[in-house]
Design an enzyme around this catalytic site. Structure first.
Site, PDB file in Angstrom:
ATOM      1  N   PRO A 390      12.013   7.401  32.449  1.00 37.93           N
ATOM      2  CA  PRO A 390      12.452   8.520  31.598  1.00 37.93           C
ATOM      3  C   PRO A 390      11.260   9.315  31.086  1.00 37.93           C
ATOM      4  CG  PRO A 390      12.672   6.416  30.458  1.00 37.93           C
ATOM      5  CD  PRO A 390      12.331   6.093  31.868  1.00 37.93           C
ATOM      6  N   SER A 712      30.318   1.087  35.464  1.00 37.22           N
ATOM      7  CA  SER A 712      29.846   0.015  34.588  1.00 37.22           C
ATOM      8  C   SER A 712      30.592  -0.045  33.260  1.00 37.22           C
ATOM      9  CB  SER A 712      28.345   0.169  34.330  1.00 37.22           C
ATOM     10  OG  SER A 712      28.066   1.402  33.704  1.00 37.22           O
ATOM     11  N   LYS A 755      19.695  -0.442  29.419  1.00 38.03           N
ATOM     12  CA  LYS A 755      20.858  -0.655  28.558  1.00 38.03           C
ATOM     13  C   LYS A 755      20.543  -1.618  27.426  1.00 38.03           C
ATOM     14  CE  LYS A 755      24.164   0.277  32.302  1.00 38.03           C
ATOM     15  NZ  LYS A 755      25.175  -0.307  33.204  1.00 38.03           N
TER      16      LYS A 755
END
Length: 830
Positions: A390, A712, A755
């Protein structure tokens, strides 16, 4: 005949010279006069770096006391001397162990003492001898010897054939020497004894003294001739090559002189005609020198010379003149020289990476492995590294650190928004304003082919009507092909194999498969809150203090304030927004200090609201969870992980399923599968099957302006629906991820690391993951794992038992434990 043969190339007649010894005049009495050498013994004179053969006449300079005494004794007694080669030339006082076992008996023809005190003898070799033993009691070396008879070889056809061949070779050598008189050739051709010819050729052949000694010790005439033929053949080949090189050099010099003369004549003719072409002669000469100094490959140099000749014939006012001149400027300014080998210090590289970046242990380890392999095998092909992560996690600065560790130049090529293939390969010269591509332009800026080139934002490359830039990158990033990369503007091969390419991307999905296959991907995940705190303390605060003109003693930002900025004012995977907020604090303090309102300022948590305003982020889990029908999911985004709320509600109706929140097709299918699964497990969940026929179900995922997709969220949707129909809330400290099947299985998903980091940032205490994602926890930082409890799922019933608690029942009062041994449902790192 000897005087003729001495003109052969003989470079081994180094004198037996030791000028440190005291010269003794020939007429002075010496210690040798008091000793008598037996008739069966021989006076020995050791020599350096020369071998005397029978039949040779050579001058020898003598300087050692022993050698002078031996020569004077031999002259006085009219005796011959024995010439022996020293095994170790550096020995000033050689003993029996330092001398060869076989030498040559020589007669002293003349003894000369020069005005400067040096002594010389002129000797003629007579016969080989072998040393049997040395005698003591003399001021020079004396040895008992055995004379070695020279075989005649008469009647032996093998020897005669070799003799004839050696004579032919010797004549060929003479003919290759400059200005050799015919008498010398006749002298060699008149020799009729094989041994005599062999000794003369061996004596004057340009070979090492040790090789000459081996020929002297070779008594067998056939083997001696065979060895001589080999040495003469080698020497003849060397002389022929040397002659060819001389001829080519002379021809080249002659051609340049001729071109210069013709060029000057052409200038004079053009001047007379008023058609002076070629512009400034000094400019042409300067370009010619630059082309010579550029060390271009042969093919490129030919192209440059061709264009230079065209330029010399053009007028300054010609429209094509500037185009050719610009092309030549690019050719000479692009680096062609082979770069120096990298001076790689792995320990220093480790310290550089640790000093520039906090964390990122896996990425640093791979970079150090790459540097270690590069050090052990400098000429090998290195991998094309692709840093994926990111924004704000340090991809570009990692490339700069690699360049620092290697001691190379760093150049950056931004590929974001590039949609024209010519941006990579360049434009053809036929177009107005044509230029090379970004790769060649970056190399010109670097000034060397041995640079680190960062291809930034490779996932943002577009495709337009002007071609596909990503296809052009296939050749650039292939170590097997980029050694002959061809830019359309230069139109000559260019070697990119020495360039270290490092690509960066936020996500890999937009990168075409063939291009992705050429790169080794290194994933950079987002930072935890603890890592951000360390980065802010070690790097960001110091940098922003300098940017704001503050000194470290003028501003103190407490760790609590930094933690509050991270928690309440930023929500990102990287640290860019964090640095901006720290910069805002520094600028506010700078205003106060500039206005002399304070000398030092300490910023703590209560001061942030005044500087940064009210908190921008709050605990959404506490606000939205804790009621039936709401489950907290975990999502992956291109900028890191995030939490995702699944909200379910029911109204009287006919069993319809309503989906909102701008969901993608895959996510819609997950919702339908979750509802079907809840219906099929109604009995196990103690639900009334008829309730589904009289109820419409509405599933909404907030932040409806943001498109969402992926499988997901299946477990979260199942838990939200189960909680809704059971009318029991989901634990508000629990988040989950995983795909579901119609059989109730929980399937693995990706982005586990991102996550989990998002769950830690949101204050989650427990996370439910697919059991098949257990190994992915190895990539999660230890600090993040210690803050969470992990529950691994095989099927959805396990998820329901852990996530849904009856109203008013705490976790410790639940009959179903979190750590279910059958389900392997709990994992708590130590």
């Amino acid at each position: 005949m000897n005087q003729a043969l001495i003109l052969l190339e003989n470079k081994d007649l180094n004198p037996d010279a030791d000028k440190s010894g005291t010269a003794v005049p020939a007429s002075a009495p010496d210690a040798a006069a008091t000793a008598t050498v037996p008739d069966d013994a021989m006076v020995i004179v050791p020599v350096r770096n020369m071998v005397l053969f029978p039949g040779m006449m050579v001058p020898i300079a003598i300087g050692r006391k022993g050698s002078i005494a031996a020569a004077q004794y031999a002259i006085k007694g009219e005796r011959p001397i024995g010439i022996l080669l020293q095994s170790h030339p550096e020995e000033d006082a050689p003993g029996p162990d330092d001398l060869s076992a076989m030498g040559t008996i020589a007669a002293i023809l003349r003894y000369v003492t020069t005005p400067d005190g040096n002594h010389h003898i002129i000797c003629q070799g007579q016969q080989r001898f072998r040393v049997l033993g040395y005698l003591e009691g003399f001021p020079f070396l004396v040895a008992r010897i055995e004379r070695v008879e020279e075989p005649s070889g008469a009647g032996d056809k093998e020897i005669e054939a070799r003799f004839m061949r050696l004579k032919e070779r010797a004549v060929e050598v003479l003919q290759l020497l400059p200005q050799v008189p015919q008498e010398m050739v006749n002298a060699v051709q008149s020799i009729d004894a094989p041994g005599t010819l062999a000794d003369l050729v061996a004596g004057y052949l340009d070979i090492k003294p040790q090789e000459k000694q081996e020929l002297l010790e070779e008594v067998d005439l056939r083997r001696r001739l065979d060895r001589l033929l080999e040495l003469v053949a080698h020497r003849l080949e060397v002389m022929q090559i040397s002659r060819d090189i001389d001829q080519r050099t002379k021809a080249s010099v002659g051609q340049r002189e001729r071109e210069f003369l013709l060029r000057e004549q052409m200038k004079a003719i053009q001047k007379e005609l008023g058609e002076e072409g070629g512009g400034n002669a000094a400019e042409i000469d300067e370009l010619r020198k630059l082309i010579t100094d550029a060390n271009m490959p042969e093919e490129v140099a030919k192209q440059a010379e061709k264009e230079l000749k065209r330029l010399a014939r053009m007028s300054d006012g010609s429209s094509e003149y500037s185009m050719v001149r610009t092309y030549l400027d690019w050719l000479v300014e692009v680096p062609w020289k082979t770069p120096e080998p990298d001076a790689i210090d792995v320990a220093q590289a480790r310290s550089v990476l640790d000093a520039d970046h906090f964390g990122l242990d896996k990425v640093k380890k791979r970079i150090l492995e790459f540097l270690a392999v590069r050090k052990l095998k400098a000429g090998g092909h290195g991998p094309i590294l692709c840093l994926v992560g990111p924004p704000g996690v340090g991809k570009t600065s990692l490339g700069q650190s690699i360049a620092r560790a290697l001691g190379r130049k760093f150049v950056r090529v931004s590929l974001g928004g590039v949609h024209d293939e010519a941006e990579i390969r360049g434009h053809r010269r036929t177009y107005i304003g044509a230029l090379p591509g970004n790769i060649i332009q970056a190399l010109k800026r670097a000034g060397t082919r041995g640079c680190v080139m960062m291809l930034d934002e490779i996932d943002k490359v577009g495709t337009g009507v002007h071609g596909d830039p990503s296809s052009a990158l296939l050749e650039v990033l292939d170590p097997e092909q980029n050694s002959t990369f061809r830019d359309n503007y230069l139109a000559v091969p260019y070697d990119l194999s020495q360039v270290l390419f490092i690509a960066t991307a936020n996500v890999l999905d937009p990168v075409p498969g063939p291009l992705r296959d050429r790169m080794e991907v290194l994933q950079l995940a987002g930072y935890t809150r603890e890592e951000k705190l360390q980065i802010a303390r070690k790097y960001l605060v110091t940098r922003q203090l300098d940017e704001s003109g503050l000194k470290p003693e003028q501003l103190e930002i407490t760790d609590g304030a930094l933690a509050a900025i991270i928690r309440d004012y930023t929500r990102e995977a990287g640290v860019r927004n964090l640095e901006r907020q720290i910069g805002a604090v520094c600028r506010r303090v700078a205003v106060r200090i500039a206005e002399d309102q304070a000398q030092t300022v300490r910023v703590d948590v209560p001061d942030l609201a005044e500087v940064l305003g009210p908190a921008k982020f709050e605990n959404e889990v506490a606000l939205r969870a804790g009621m039936p029908g709401v489950a907290t999911g975990l999502a992956w985004t291109p900028v890191g992980g995030d939490i995702l709320f699944i909200e379910a509600s029911r109204t009287p109706g006919s069993g319809r399923l309503i989906l909102t929140g701008q969901l993608g097709d895959v996510m819609k299918e997950s919702a339908q599968a979750a509802l079907t699964l809840v219906k099929s497990r109604a009995q196990a969940l103690k639900l009334d099957p008829a309730a589904f026929e009289k109820t419409d179900v509405h599933i909404h995922v907030p932040a409806g302006a943001i498109p969402k997709d992926g499988p997901s969220a299946g477990v979260a949707m199942f838990i939200a629906l189960s909680s809704l129909f059971m009318d029991q809330p989901v634990r508000n400290d629990l988040a989950m991820t995983g795909e579901i099947s119609l059989r109730g299985l929980v399937l693995p998903v990706g982005g586990i690391k991102e996550k989990i980091l998002a769950a830690v940032a949101a204050g989650i205490k427990s996370v439910m993951l697919p059991a098949r994602n257990r190994n992915d926890l190895e990539e999660v930082p230890e600090t993040a794992r210690q803050q969470l409890e992990f529950v691994f799922l095989d099927d959805v019933e396990q998820a329901a038992r852990v996530a849904i608690r009856p109203e008013g029942v705490t976790r410790t009062q639940q009959s179903e434990p979190i750590c279910n041994a059958d389900a392997s449902s709990s994992f708590q790192p130590q």
